[in-house]
Design a protein around this motif. Structure first.
Motif, PDB file in Angstrom:
ATOM      1  N   LEU A 127       1.160  -1.476  -0.290  1.00  0.00           N
ATOM      2  CA  LEU A 127       0.063  -0.074   0.018  1.00  0.00           C
ATOM      3  C   LEU A 127       0.910   1.127  -0.218  1.00  0.00           C
ATOM      4  O   LEU A 127       0.379   1.799   0.859  1.00  0.00           O
ATOM      5  CB  LEU A 127      -1.052   0.147   1.266  1.00  0.00           C
ATOM      6  N   ARG A 128       1.844   1.550  -1.108  1.00  0.00           N
ATOM      7  CA  ARG A 128       2.944   2.443  -1.085  1.00  0.00           C
ATOM      8  C   ARG A 128       3.709   2.836  -0.025  1.00  0.00           C
ATOM      9  O   ARG A 128       4.030   3.552   0.481  1.00  0.00           O
ATOM     10  CB  ARG A 128       2.082   3.501  -1.495  1.00  0.00           C
ATOM     11  N   ILE A 129       3.737   1.705   1.308  1.00  0.00           N
ATOM     12  CA  ILE A 129       4.294   1.218   2.385  1.00  0.00           C
ATOM     13  C   ILE A 129       5.033   1.076   2.420  1.00  0.00           C
ATOM     14  O   ILE A 129       5.431  -0.206   2.022  1.00  0.00           O
ATOM     15  CB  ILE A 129       3.496   1.675   3.906  1.00  0.00           C
ATOM     16  N   PRO A 130       7.241   1.844   2.560  1.00  0.00           N
ATOM     17  CA  PRO A 130       8.309   1.344   2.859  1.00  0.00           C
ATOM     18  C   PRO A 130       7.891   0.019   3.774  1.00  0.00           C
ATOM     19  O   PRO A 130       7.706   0.024   4.935  1.00  0.00           O
ATOM     20  CB  PRO A 130       8.567   1.393   2.526  1.00  0.00           C
ATOM     21  N   VAL A 131       8.453  -1.642   3.130  1.00  0.00           N
ATOM     22  CA  VAL A 131       8.537  -2.574   4.055  1.00  0.00           C
ATOM     23  C   VAL A 131       9.949  -2.867   4.132  1.00  0.00           C
ATOM     24  O   VAL A 131      10.398  -3.250   3.057  1.00  0.00           O
ATOM     25  CB  VAL A 131       8.014  -3.585   3.709  1.00  0.00           C
ATOM     26  N   GLU A 132      10.694  -3.310   5.484  1.00  0.00           N
ATOM     27  CA  GLU A 132      11.988  -4.405   5.668  1.00  0.00           C
ATOM     28  C   GLU A 132      11.972  -5.424   5.903  1.00  0.00           C
ATOM     29  O   GLU A 132      11.983  -4.666   7.494  1.00  0.00           O
ATOM     30  CB  GLU A 132      13.349  -4.011   5.555  1.00  0.00           C
TER      31      GLU A 132
END
Length: 147
Positions: free
Chosen positions: A7-12
């Motif tokens: 949802l356009r949120i960066p995840v690492e």
């Protein structure tokens, strides 16, 4: 390290998250004695399907912990985005961190919403899992167990 956007949120996702989930699964690996899956298969090492059951059991733990942590952190992140921030998520060890990336101090009322959104998302996921278990638990042994 695994990186993606949800949802356009960066995840690492740090390797430690997946590795610790697998270690935890192995620590709690059933030794048999129960009637259902996986106990029935794991009651005797070397029985048909033993290795496949161990692999499925560990992979399931990794997936369940990953999804649970991600949903929890997404609750925080979606609340942060709704409050006007640009959040970022990191999954490490057995949990995660959501950085709201605020330009200054976050007012207390926004901090309360940001903080409560993670457990609320986890509670919603638990409700979905319970509903799924009640619907299919009797008909599909392994998915019912996992839910």
């Amino acid at each position: 390290m695994l990186r993606f956007r949800l949802l356009r949120i960066p995840v690492e996702v740090h390797p430690s998250h997946l590795a610790m989930s697998a270690v935890l699964a192995l620590v709690f690996l059933p030794k048999g004695g129960g009637e259902g899956w996986p106990d029935r298969v794991l009651s005797q090492e070397g029985s048909p399907g033993y290795t496949q059951t161990v692999v499925l059991y560990v992979a399931s733990w990794v997936a369940i912990i990953f999804v649970s942590a991600l949903v929890h952190e997404m609750g925080h992140a979606l609340a942060a985005r709704r409050l006007g921030y640009s959040p970022k998520i990191q999954l490490v060890w057995l949990g995660g961190l959501t950085y709201p990336n605020a330009t200054g101090p976050i007012p207390w009322n926004k901090q309360v919403l940001f903080t409560a959104a993670g457990p609320a998302a986890g509670l919603a996921l638990g409700g979905v899992a319970l509903a799924g278990h009640l619907v299919i638990g009797e008909y599909a042994e392994i998915p019912g167990y996992l839910l």
